[in-house]
Write an enzyme that holds these catalytic residues in place. Structure first.
Site, short mmCIF file in Angstrom:
data_model
loop_
_atom_site.label_atom_id
_atom_site.label_comp_id
_atom_site.label_asym_id
_atom_site.label_seq_id
_atom_site.Cartn_x
_atom_site.Cartn_y
_atom_site.Cartn_z
N ASP A 142 1.79 1.86 1.58
CA ASP A 142 1.15 0.89 0.71
C ASP A 142 2.21 0.18 -0.14
O ASP A 142 3.12 0.82 -0.68
CB ASP A 142 0.15 1.63 -0.19
CG ASP A 142 -0.52 0.72 -1.18
OD1 ASP A 142 -1.25 -0.19 -0.76
OD2 ASP A 142 -0.31 0.92 -2.40
N GLU A 190 3.19 -1.98 4.69
CA GLU A 190 2.46 -3.10 4.11
C GLU A 190 3.55 -3.92 3.40
O GLU A 190 3.98 -3.53 2.31
CB GLU A 190 1.39 -2.65 3.13
CG GLU A 190 0.60 -3.82 2.56
CD GLU A 190 -0.35 -3.42 1.43
OE1 GLU A 190 -1.41 -4.04 1.32
OE2 GLU A 190 -0.01 -2.50 0.66
#
Length: 700
Positions: A342, A378
């Site tokens: 993330d 990401e």
């Protein structure tokens, strides 16, 4: 109680069959107490007197799995110097393998008084906070082996443990919303029939429900608020939270592996649940605040490139050790097969700018364990220069946000340059080829947990997030969505037909694109969140998959498209197209060719806007060899895209095959089951309805 010196490594609590070794790093502390917690609310404190390189440690004979514990750190409380030690706060072990309980929010878990943030708060947090748990590391893995599915065979399914299982009608009540639910035969059967090879789980590291959300009657449903980087989130365990969650998670991984499904974890190493200077003191903040967090020039405050209040200090060797130890633990002890990071750009921030050769990536590159699993970035964060799609090192694959945007624009009728769409369809060579990566570096997706579901992408122009309690201000406002002529739910047959066709267009485009496809859970049968594009706090049926409401026609079409891709290597090439004939294939045709709807070769790449085109994929011109060095060959395909608002005639190119069969037609609800499509000849004219896609196949 006997207290032996113990060892400084490994960090955390390590049970060896006779007792437990405890070790914790802190450079800020003057003194550290290990507190063993008892069910009657009392605790036994043991001072950790041994210290090696700022690691305090002790071995306690007879301390067994299931024992709850925490640390009390005595030292300076001086926020002006970045120091926030406070022995009144019972602290989680940063290396805890399991966590018991939840935070009961109140002033007790904060290091300051609500009415006077400058004053130290000496209220005891122990009755109000979570506790670390000693676990039994032993587990019978049997003959478990990682599937090790190559990227070119991979189909990723992004899912939430609770959202996937909570409403499944075939699961017993006690297994819904749990790791055991993931392992249930009904869930595994759905994934295998769909053709999924990898289950990417939204955060399962122990996380915290934010104080603000709890006060509003909401929860941090998504879980991007980690406090324990080694511990499976205890609320997803059906067996208990005194270490049982570890055994249950391992059992789920073993069952998924038996079905040939890899497990990838969505991990949040960029920040913690302790927030900014007004956040709670739960673990790192009280143990050694300046060693774990990026502080500003005024060390009372935190740098925040994540939008969550803090960022971990990626140039600290202790933070890097924590992350690498955590990653290795999940691979070696929990048997997971990869990670999706993330806000991964934050991991590259050693100082200020994003540095793709930062220490973290150097460590991953040389690590013999972590470098061998799937690593997905990401590739953005909220800081300056944080959008880094295409800039990660060669070992890494990336969520390709540019793919998502281009495909959404294509089907909603927004002008896009032909060159842009061509690059996205063929693996984004403009992003990945220069640094030696392949098409498989691109994780292609149209939807994910963050944003509209596939159904909502074609049903809403505007977000509807009022249930989140932020007056609809949260969530992305520019979704590249189109409601097909009516906002929200509709009973207009024409609108519903167009929406169904658009969903088929998105699914088909995803599966026909080079790269690695990712499906968001429930999109295969048109799950809706009723226009909420930021359901991070909606732990209810708005976010859970409502299996009984699924669109069976879309499910069958999605299955057919996944299996079409799996059956044909021409859709999952390991090398980029050359745009010319391939030597040694005895085929004079190029490996790929682009045509106008009239059947002429496409020449206007710079000014042409994508709305209608034909793409030829030559199955006789696959440049990469098979697994044993053999030449690869496949059927050839023509992909006909009509993204315009009007029906268009497409001419079958005359020099690329004499006879073809229609194998996909998104204008038909069933999408054309295999073997039933019409036969067409070179030079024939096909009429494609508005906003539809047709695929023709020519046997090798």
């Amino acid at each position: 109680m006997q207290v032996w010196p113990g060892e400084a490594y490994p960090l955390g609590a390590t049970y060896d069959g006779a007792g437990t070794n405890f070790a914790v790093f802190t450079e800020a502390a003057d003194r550290v107490e290990l507190c063993l917690l008892h069910d009657d609310g009392s605790e036994t404190a043991v001072e950790l007197r041994e210290s090696d390189a700022f690691v305090r440690h002790a071995y306690l004979p007879g301390v067994m799995p299931g024992q709850r514990y925490g640390f009390r750190v005595h030292g300076p409380y001086d926020p002006g110097r970045g120091l926030r030690c406070n022995s009144a706060k019972l602290l989680l072990d940063p290396y805890a393998k399991a966590v018991s309980g939840q935070v009961r929010w109140g002033e007790e878990v904060y290091g300051y008084h609500f009415g006077a943030p400058e004053r130290r708060n000496d209220l005891d947090s122990a009755p109000h906070t979570m506790t670390s748990v000693v676990i039994n590391p032993y587990f019978d893995w049997g003959d478990d082996r990682p599937p090790r599915t190559d990227y070119h065979h991979t189909v990723i399914y992004e899912a939430h443990v609770k959202g996937l299982t909570m409403c499944h009608p075939e699961l017993p009540e006690e297994l819904r919303g749990t790791y055991a639910g993931l392992a249930h035969p009904a869930v595994i059967e759905h994934l295998t029939k769909l053709g999924v090879t990898a289950l990417e789980l939204m955060p399962v590291h122990q996380f915290v429900n934010d104080h603000r959300l709890v006060d509003m009657g909401l929860n941090n449903y998504w879980g991007y608020n980690t406090i324990g980087f080694f511990a499976p989130h205890n609320a997803y365990a059906s067996w208990g939270d005194r270490g049982q969650q570890v055994l249950e998670f391992k059992s789920a991984v073993r069952a998924l592996h038996e079905a040939g499904i890899e497990v990838i974890l969505d991990v949040v190493y960029n920040h913690t649940a302790e927030g900014n200077h007004l956040g709670p003191t739960l673990s790192f903040k009280g143990i050694d605040n300046p060693s774990y967090y990026r502080l500003t020039d005024d060390p009372r405050y935190y740098m925040d490139t994540t939008g969550t209040g803090n960022s971990l200090l990626m140039r600290s060797p202790h933070v890097l050790q924590l992350i690498m130890d955590s990653l290795r633990y999940w691979v070696t002890e929990m048997h997971v097969d990869g990670f999706r990071f993330d806000l991964a750009a934050t991991l590259a921030r050693q100082f200020h700018e994003v540095d793709r050769l930062s220490s973290f990536f150097d460590l991953v590159q040389q690590d013999p364990v972590v470098s061998q699993v799937k690593l997905i970035a990401e590739p953005w964060d909220v800081g300056e220069g944080g959008y880094q799609v295409g800039n990660f090192p060669p070992l890494w694959t990336e969520w390709n946000g540019k793919y998502r945007d281009t495909v959404r624009d294509l089907w909603r009728g927004e002008p896009r340059a032909l060159a842009e769409f061509a690059s996205r369809l063929t693996g984004s060579s403009d992003l990945y080829q220069d640094d030696g990566r392949r098409p498989l570096a691109s994780i292609n997706f149209v939807t994910c947990h963050d944003g509209f579901t596939l159904h909502d992408l074609v049903a809403y122009n505007d977000k509807r997030n009022t249930a989140n309690g932020e007056d609809n201000r949260d969530g992305e406002s520019h979704n590249r969505s189109w409601n097909c002529g009516a906002e929200g739910e509709s009973d207009d047959p024409e609108v519903l037909r167009l929406r169904a066709r658009q969903m088929r267009n998105f699914v088909a485009t995803l599966m026909l694109s080079q790269g690695v496809p990712m499906i968001s859970h429930g999109d295969e049968f048109a799950r809706t969140q009723r226009g909420n594009n930021n359901a991070y706090c909606q732990d209810n049926e708005l976010s859970w998959i409502r299996w009984s409401e699924g669109d069976s026609e879309l499910l069958e079409f999605t299955r057919a498209m996944v299996w079409l891709r799996r059956d044909h290597p021409v859709f999952r090439r390991r090398r980029f197209f050359h745009g010319r004939p391939v030597e040694g294939t005895h085929d004079e045709l190029s490996d790929i060719a682009w045509f106008t709807p009239e059947g002429g070769e496409m020449t206007d790449w710079n000014s042409a806007q994508v709305s209608a085109l034909t793409v030829f994929l030559n199955g006789n011109a696959i440049s990469e060899p098979g697994p044993r060095g053999e030449r690869m060959s496949d059927d050839s395909f023509l992909l006909m895209f009509n993204a315009s608002p009007e029906p268009l005639d497409f001419v079958v190119p005359v020099d690329h095959g004499r006879q073809w069969q229609v194998v996909v037609d998104t204008a038909r609800a069933e999408g054309v089951p295999p073997g039933t499509g019409a036969k067409v000849d070179a030079g024939d004219r096909l009429t494609l309805p508005d906003r539809s896609l047709t695929v023709l196949q020519r046997p090798a």
